[in-house]
Design an enzyme around this catalytic site. Structure first.
Site, short mmCIF file in Angstrom:
data_model
loop_
_atom_site.label_atom_id
_atom_site.label_comp_id
_atom_site.label_asym_id
_atom_site.label_seq_id
_atom_site.Cartn_x
_atom_site.Cartn_y
_atom_site.Cartn_z
N LYS A 158 0.82 -1.22 0.00
CA LYS A 158 0.00 0.00 0.00
C LYS A 158 0.85 1.26 0.00
CE LYS A 158 -4.20 -1.43 2.44
NZ LYS A 158 -5.04 -1.16 3.63
N GLY A 165 -7.60 3.48 -3.32
CA GLY A 165 -7.11 2.24 -3.92
C GLY A 165 -5.93 2.41 -4.85
N ARG A 291 -12.88 14.47 8.23
CA ARG A 291 -13.89 15.40 7.66
C ARG A 291 -15.29 14.86 7.95
NH1 ARG A 291 -12.34 11.86 3.62
NH2 ARG A 291 -14.11 10.63 2.89
C1 MV4 Z 1 -7.24 -3.54 2.30
C2 MV4 Z 1 -7.94 -4.61 1.71
C3 MV4 Z 1 -7.60 -5.91 2.10
N1 MV4 Z 1 -6.64 -6.10 3.03
N2 MV4 Z 1 -6.28 -3.79 3.23
C4 MV4 Z 1 -8.99 -0.13 -0.50
C5 MV4 Z 1 -8.84 1.34 -0.42
C6 MV4 Z 1 -8.14 1.62 0.84
N3 MV4 Z 1 -8.75 2.71 1.50
C7 MV4 Z 1 -8.17 0.37 1.64
N4 MV4 Z 1 -8.56 -0.68 0.73
C8 MV4 Z 1 -8.42 -1.98 1.04
N5 MV4 Z 1 -7.49 -2.27 1.98
C9 MV4 Z 1 -5.99 -5.04 3.55
N6 MV4 Z 1 -5.02 -5.27 4.46
C10 MV4 Z 1 -8.93 -4.32 0.76
C11 MV4 Z 1 -9.18 -2.99 0.42
C12 MV4 Z 1 -10.25 -2.79 -0.54
C13 MV4 Z 1 -11.45 -2.15 -0.15
C14 MV4 Z 1 -11.63 -1.63 1.13
C15 MV4 Z 1 -12.79 -1.01 1.50
C16 MV4 Z 1 -13.83 -0.91 0.60
C17 MV4 Z 1 -13.68 -1.40 -0.68
C18 MV4 Z 1 -12.51 -2.02 -1.06
C19 MV4 Z 1 -12.37 -2.53 -2.35
C20 MV4 Z 1 -11.21 -3.14 -2.72
C21 MV4 Z 1 -10.15 -3.26 -1.81
#
Ligand code: MV4
Length: 447
Positions: A158, A165, A291
């Site tokens: 990340k 994303g 926010r």
């Molecule tokens: C993740 C995850 C799976 N495992 N972290 C996507 C955007 C960012 N704000 C955090 N995200 C994610 N983090 C771990 N360790 C999957 C996502 C993710 C996701 C998270 C929330 C809502 C929709 C999503 C769609 C794809 C991936």
């Protein structure tokens, strides 16, 4: 209390803030671009100032023009809404340096939470559960391999500057790690000008559950329960629910209290949201939003608390008008984000609204800034309204959604209303049985 508030935003959220101000006896100043001369937020405000041409960078993100507008009109506070300048720490500092109150948290808290690595460290220290991951940034493939081996595959690379994303890559095994690392770094450099990355355990099918908090400057912090925002497409939320169909009262109380104590420890001021992934009964922090959020109304409906009023009060130095013991949850609420888009291809559909009538009646709230004859400009977000339904039970909310979607009358452009009509017939949705990938899988399989 403030006498005059400048609203540095447009659309439905500018109206939402204007309404809170009016109910508190506060005058409002709208700012607008040349594309928004006839916009509802300009028509409703007590005064308005044009801050530049249509492109957001020239108007709604134009800090000198917005500060000038506040000085010329004598506004004593600025509410940034969501998006635009709402999470810009530099803007918060500049506002404050001009002796204008920024209606939001301290600049330093915005800055820390904007850096995902720093945010994790700060909230982790305060007792919030984290996704297992690297200890801060990884600086080499060797460091990444070491961290991933300890965490266990699959892992997610990340971006520290991340969000939405971008700069996020899964590595299923060590063989995929090198490529995931370089792609995430390159994407992050291109999108944010920063290639710092970190590593986390990849959670495959979690829910996205976020907790609303609000804090005053007298040490009072309240948590207002959670919203389930798992139904997303391309990192855009589509439908949100409060409370989550996946939590029971005990789990809610436990995580709520952990969050409340952590926010107290951090010394945060104003409204904020702590985002978690929730899988197999456990919460894992991902980000904090500093926010007011788009989906705040569903929390308002289940708590009977006016979040914007409280935000304004605490920014002015007053105490929260309630304490944690006063927070009681009533029934259920659901929000559908109605976008000016083709409901199948999601292509934006700007243009003139030739006829419009909003749904209403018991348990229905439609937060929007559109009207018959309004032309949706092509320069901004495609969300044209939020259909919010509430009632004693989730079943009643869904019945109210069904009848209000059928009442919704809007011609001239396409909207995503037909998508919601289909979605609320789906057995998985009706059962509350979904995760963060469910909507995209459903869309891929239902055409
Ligand atoms: C993740 C995850 C799976 N495992 N972290 C996507 C955007 C960012 N704000 C955090 N995200 C994610 N983090 C771990 N360790 C999957 C996502 C993710 C996701 C998270 C929330 C809502 C929709 C999503 C769609 C794809 C991936």
């Amino acid at each position: 209390m403030f006498e005059k508030v400048l609203i540095a935003n447009r659309g439905e959220i500018a109206l939402r803030i204007h309404r809170a101000c009016k109910e508190m006896g506060i005058a409002t100043v709208a700012v607008h671009s040349t594309a928004d001369e006839g916009a509802m937020h300009v028509r409703l405000a007590d005064e308005s100032v044009c801050v530049g041409p249509p492109a957001p960078k020239d108007s709604y993100l134009n800090i000198p023009a917005i500060i000038s507008a506040a000085e010329i009109t004598g506004a004593d506070a600025i509410h940034p809404g969501y998006g635009f300048l709402s999470e810009n720490a530099r803007f918060a500092e500049i506002v404050t340096a001009h002796n204008i109150t920024f209606i939001g948290p301290q600049a330093e808290h915005i800055r820390v939470m904007g850096d995902k690595i720093a945010a994790k460290e700060a909230v982790g220290k305060a007792g919030i559960p984290l996704v297992p991951g690297s200890d801060g940034a990884v600086h080499s493939l060797e460091e990444a391999k070491q961290a991933a081996a300890e965490i266990g595959y699959p892992v997610l690379v990340k971006a520290a500057a991340g969000g939405g994303g971008r700069g996020m890559k899964v590595a299923m095994t060590e063989a995929h790690l090198s490529e995931a690392l370089s792609t995430a770094k390159a994407e992050s450099k291109a999108a944010f000008g920063d290639d710092a990355v970190y590593i986390e355990k990849y959670l495959s099918t979690p829910r996205h559950i976020e907790i609303q908090i609000i804090a005053d400057s007298h040490g009072n912090v309240a948590q207002l329960g959670e919203r389930d925002c798992s139904l997303q497409r391309r990192h855009q939320k589509v439908l949100e629910e409060a409370l989550s169909p996946a939590l029971d009262a005990k789990a809610r109380e436990e995580i709520g209290e952990i969050v409340r104590k952590a926010i107290e420890k951090i010394g945060y001021l104003g409204a904020g949201t702590i985002e978690f992934l929730y899988e197999d009964g456990a919460f894992y922090f991902i980000e904090m939003n500093t926010r007011l959020q788009v989906e705040h109304p569903i929390t308002e409906q289940v708590t009977n608390i006016d979040l914007v009023r409280e935000q304004i009060k605490v920014a002015a130095g007053a105490k929260l008008s309630f304490s944690q013991e006063d927070v009681k949850f009533h029934g259920h609420a659901i929000e559908c984000r109605v976008n000016a888009e083709d409901p199948e291809t999601f292509r934006p559909s700007p243009g003139k609204i030739t006829d419009f009538h909003a749904p209403g009646g018991p348990g229905v709230r439609f937060d929007s800034a559109v009207y018959t004859g309004y032309t949706i400009p092509p320069f901004y977000d495609s969300m044209i309204g939020k259909l919010i339904v509430f009632g004693d039970t989730r079943e009643l909310c869904i019945a109210r959604l069904k009848r209000s979607l059928a009442e919704f009358a809007l011609t001239g452009i396409d909207t995503t209303v037909p998508l919601f009509m289909r979605l609320i017939e789906e057995p998985d949705f009706l059962a509350g049985d979904y995760h963060i990938h469910w909507l995209e899988e459903w869309l891929a399989g239902s055409q």
